[in-house]
Design an enzyme around this catalytic site. Structure first.
Site, PDB file in Angstrom:
ATOM      1  N   LYS A  52      -0.215  -7.480  -2.876  1.00 23.01           N
ATOM      2  CA  LYS A  52       0.466  -6.331  -2.261  1.00 23.01           C
ATOM      3  C   LYS A  52      -0.521  -5.512  -1.434  1.00 23.01           C
ATOM      4  O   LYS A  52      -0.197  -5.033  -0.339  1.00 23.01           O
ATOM      5  CB  LYS A  52       1.139  -5.479  -3.351  1.00 23.01           C
ATOM      6  CG  LYS A  52       2.376  -6.167  -3.911  1.00 23.01           C
ATOM      7  CD  LYS A  52       2.902  -5.582  -5.212  1.00 23.01           C
ATOM      8  CE  LYS A  52       4.002  -6.509  -5.741  1.00 23.01           C
ATOM      9  NZ  LYS A  52       4.510  -6.118  -7.061  1.00 23.01           N
ATOM     10  N   GLN A  96       3.505  -1.640 -11.334  1.00 24.95           N
ATOM     11  CA  GLN A  96       3.593  -3.082 -11.611  1.00 24.95           C
ATOM     12  C   GLN A  96       4.070  -3.324 -13.045  1.00 24.95           C
ATOM     13  O   GLN A  96       3.510  -2.782 -13.996  1.00 24.95           O
ATOM     14  CB  GLN A  96       2.204  -3.723 -11.376  1.00 24.95           C
ATOM     15  CG  GLN A  96       2.195  -5.224 -11.487  1.00 24.95           C
ATOM     16  CD  GLN A  96       3.038  -5.916 -10.405  1.00 24.95           C
ATOM     17  OE1 GLN A  96       2.954  -5.571  -9.233  1.00 24.95           O
ATOM     18  NE2 GLN A  96       3.862  -6.863 -10.808  1.00 24.95           N
ATOM     19  N   ASP A 119      10.691  -0.362  -4.931  1.00 29.00           N
ATOM     20  CA  ASP A 119      11.137  -1.575  -5.634  1.00 29.00           C
ATOM     21  C   ASP A 119      12.660  -1.579  -5.809  1.00 29.00           C
ATOM     22  O   ASP A 119      13.243  -2.593  -6.148  1.00 29.00           O
ATOM     23  CB  ASP A 119      10.513  -1.624  -7.041  1.00 29.00           C
ATOM     24  CG  ASP A 119       9.261  -2.481  -7.089  1.00 29.00           C
ATOM     25  OD1 ASP A 119       9.158  -3.398  -6.257  1.00 29.00           O
ATOM     26  OD2 ASP A 119       8.414  -2.237  -7.966  1.00 29.00           O
TER      27      ASP A 119
END
Ligand code: NAP
Length: 283
Positions: A52, A96, A119
């Site tokens: 990322k 994460q 997300d």
């Protein structure tokens, strides 16, 4: 003859589009930034976070990494998220997953401001997705939609079967396909006679998490096969949920693993971060 869907090519195209827009915003004095939080030492999480960060570098998005120790308390993590929520320089926040067991993932997801939830895991954004009023959608399913679109695969009226009903893949995938007027069936571990559904599908999307689970006998001739799975086979080699070598002979289009859906997820994350920055700056 099947066509291999190239997620690397499409993700490069998307990231390049993001880069162009990020540069335009920079000319107007607007910076785009993503905060990435990682808790503990999960090696797979470390790989994802590094990828990322690389994508941020490639698109000109500024990434801020917050690497916290395994012992970080839930309160400490929530405190950091609160700070990032109110930091005007941060446009997107990503925590994460998975988190260490002593931290409640649901609480963490709900703590992230919906405006910065790139997300698209927050209940507000999940609701907006189902209403078709979203600024950004869940990364992996949106990545699948962009792949289909890039290859000119129209889903309208098509019989689409998703295997898997997780909150991060199966359910948002159903929402996005439905929005594009596909006829959607969502299968899961309690589905009886799974092959009955998959054999009738024009498009099969596998998000099961089981190596080579979808076999050639489950697929109709000419179907489009999208493999979201990331698994290891008996030799430790990366593979998807689809038995690629055999299924490809029946498919019209098929995604490989690696190089199919995986790169798209990160490209959409970049796209979402850009969208969040534009929103927050009323652009
Ligand atoms: P998950 O939360 O474990 O969900 C798996 C789903 O598969 C569940 O809905 C489960 O049904 C269903 N399932 C399990 N066994 C089945 C069976 N025998 N028949 C039919 N359905 C069955 O997994 P996930 O997070 O959605 O991820 C799925 C896969 O995609 C994994 O390999 C993951 O690593 C990969 N993934 C890839 C990306 C990417 O960027 N490419 C992103 C996310 C995930 P129940 O609900 O009934 O248990």
């Amino acid at each position: 003859m099947y066509k291999r869907i190239d997620g690397k090519e499409v993700s490069s195209y998307i990231k390049n589009q993001v880069k162009i827009e990020v540069e335009k915003l920079a000319e107007q004095g607007v910076e785009v930034s993503l905060a990435v939080i990682i808790v503990g030492n999960n090696p797979a999480s470390r790989v994802y976070v590094n990828n990322k960060k690389k994508a941020c570098e490639a698109t000109g998005i500024i990434s801020h990494e917050y690497a916290l120790s395994e012992e970080t308390s839930e309160a400490e993590l929530l405190n950091l998220i609160n700070k990032l929520n109110s930091d005007e320089k941060i446009n997107g926040i990503l925590c994460q997953l998975p988190l260490p067991e002593h931290i409640d993932e649901k609480k963490v997801i709900e703590a992230i401001s919906p405006m910065k939830d790139v997300d698209c895991f927050h209940a507000v954004n999940v609701g907006k997705l189902w209403l078709g009023e979203y600024e950004f959608a869940a990364c992996t399913p949106m990545g699948v939609m962009l792949l289909l679109d890039y290859y000119g695969i129209d889903v309208e009226g098509k019989n689409c079967v998703i295997i898997g009903r997780s909150n991060i893949v199966g359910k948002p995938m159903a929402s996005l396909l439905l929005e594009k007027s596909a006829t959607v069936t969502v299968c899961h571990s309690r589905t009886q006679n799974l092959s009955f559904f998959t054999k009738n599908a024009d498009i099969v999307i596998a998000a099961v998490g089981k190596a080579k689970f979808v076999t050639a006998d489950m697929i109709k001739e000419g179907a489009v096969v999208i493999d979201v799975g990331i698994n290891r086979d008996e030799n430790g080699k990366l593979c998807g949920d689809v038995d690629f070598e055999n299924v490809k002979e029946k498919a019209s289009y098929i995604t490989p693993v690696p190089g199919g859906c995986g790169p798209m997820t990160i490209a959409v994350l970049m796209k979402n971060t850009l969208a969040a920055a534009k929103n927050q700056n009323n652009i």
